[in-house]
Design an enzyme around this catalytic site. Structure first.
Site, PDB file in Angstrom:
ATOM      1  CD  GLU A 111      -3.098   1.152   2.031  1.00 19.22           C
ATOM      2  OE1 GLU A 111      -3.741   2.198   2.241  1.00 19.22           O
ATOM      3  OE2 GLU A 111      -3.402   0.049   2.544  1.00 19.22           O
TER       4      GLU A 111
ATOM      5  CD  GLU B 167       1.819   8.313   4.586  1.00 21.64           C
ATOM      6  OE1 GLU B 167       2.360   9.410   4.334  1.00 21.64           O
ATOM      7  OE2 GLU B 167       0.804   7.887   3.999  1.00 21.64           O
TER       8      GLU B 167
ATOM      9  CG  ASP C 270      -1.308  15.760  -1.914  1.00 27.72           C
ATOM     10  OD1 ASP C 270      -1.927  16.495  -2.717  1.00 27.72           O
ATOM     11  OD2 ASP C 270      -0.764  16.198  -0.899  1.00 27.72           O
TER      12      ASP C 270
ATOM     13  CG  ASP D  98     -11.796  12.727  -3.551  1.00 27.39           C
ATOM     14  OD1 ASP D  98     -10.685  12.188  -3.377  1.00 27.39           O
ATOM     15  OD2 ASP D  98     -12.050  13.888  -3.171  1.00 27.39           O
TER      16      ASP D  98
END
Length: 255
Positions: free
Chosen positions: A86, A111, A160, A196
């Site tokens: 991920e 991350e 982002d 989105d």
């Protein structure tokens, strides 16, 4: 989400490369457009970072500890299990959900945002999952040392968006990131992208196939409905509250 969204990494300044375009360690100069840290960490989060993060390391990823870029030994880490990645796990909700739901799979999360890493570690402390490894840094450094064709699945969930046109090159869905990802994915491996942002959808559909992936969609429902094993993340909930529509894109690595 926007450039000013405090919950996502934001632009930072950094020292430039040397004359050869490399760090003193020999690492290639890679611009990182984001923050490494946000709000002050709580004492328990500092404890988790100190105690848990070294134990959950996937191995020698950094250039200072692995200047020859020797591949990680995923066999030793995960005992022959399929391995998933991920990229940018945010607060870790999805990663922990997948780890708990798939105990026979090894999952690596990358991350750079330390607050997100701390949130994940807090969830893992309460979880029964023992199949997770965490790289608290740039996914590109991790992909450098992942063996070729070693991953069965990858996730890029609500990255982002970098909405300004001049910043689109900072998005993950560029060849700078996609080609290394394609290298470490097995033929037939699945790459899931959730976003989105309509323009991010456009760029994803343009760029990902160029890196050797096929979009697995036969009709609108294939990108309008979430995956069957999906858990909604805090970023998705924020998007829904603000009236934006999630898109769920599934790609397959070709031979």
């Amino acid at each position: 989400m926007s450039d000013s969204d405090a919950s996502r990494p934001s632009a930072i300044a950094s020292d430039g490369p040397d004359a050869a375009g490399k760090h003193a360690s020999g690492a290639p100069w890679r611009n990182f457009y984001g923050r490494f840290k946000g709000k002050t960490l709580k004492p328990n989060q500092v404890r988790d970072l100190d105690e848990m993060l070294p134990e959950l390391s996937p191995g020698a990823v950094g250039w200072d500890e692995n200047p020859e870029r020797e591949p990680l030994d995923l066999e030793a880490q995960f005992q022959g299990r399929d391995v998933w990645l991920e990229v940018g796990f945010g607060g870790g909700e999805h990663l922990v959900h997948q780890a708990e739901s798939n105990p026979d799979v090894g999952i690596i999360g990358a991350e750079p945002y330390v607050n997100g890493v701390a949130m994940l570690l807090g969830k893992l402390r309460k979880s029964s999952a023992e199949n997770v490894r965490v790289h608290a840094g740039d996914a590109r450094d991790l992909m450098d040392v992942l063996p070729a064709q070693s991953l069965s699945r990858a996730f890029l969930l609500y990255p982002d968006p970098w909405p300004k046109a001049r910043h689109h090159r900072r998005r993950f869905v560029t060849q700078e990131h996609l080609e290394p990802l394609a290298r470490v994915l097995k033929p037939g491996a699945i790459f899931r992208v959730a976003t989105d942002i309509p323009d991010y959808v456009r760029q994803t559909l343009e760029e990902v196939p160029k890196a050797g992936f096929k979009w697995l969609a036969e009709g609108p429902e294939d990108w309008r409905k979430p995956w069957g094993d999906w858990i909604s993340t805090r970023y998705e909930q924020k998007a829904l509250r603000e009236g934006r529509t999630p898109h769920y894109l599934t790609f397959q690595r070709q031979d």
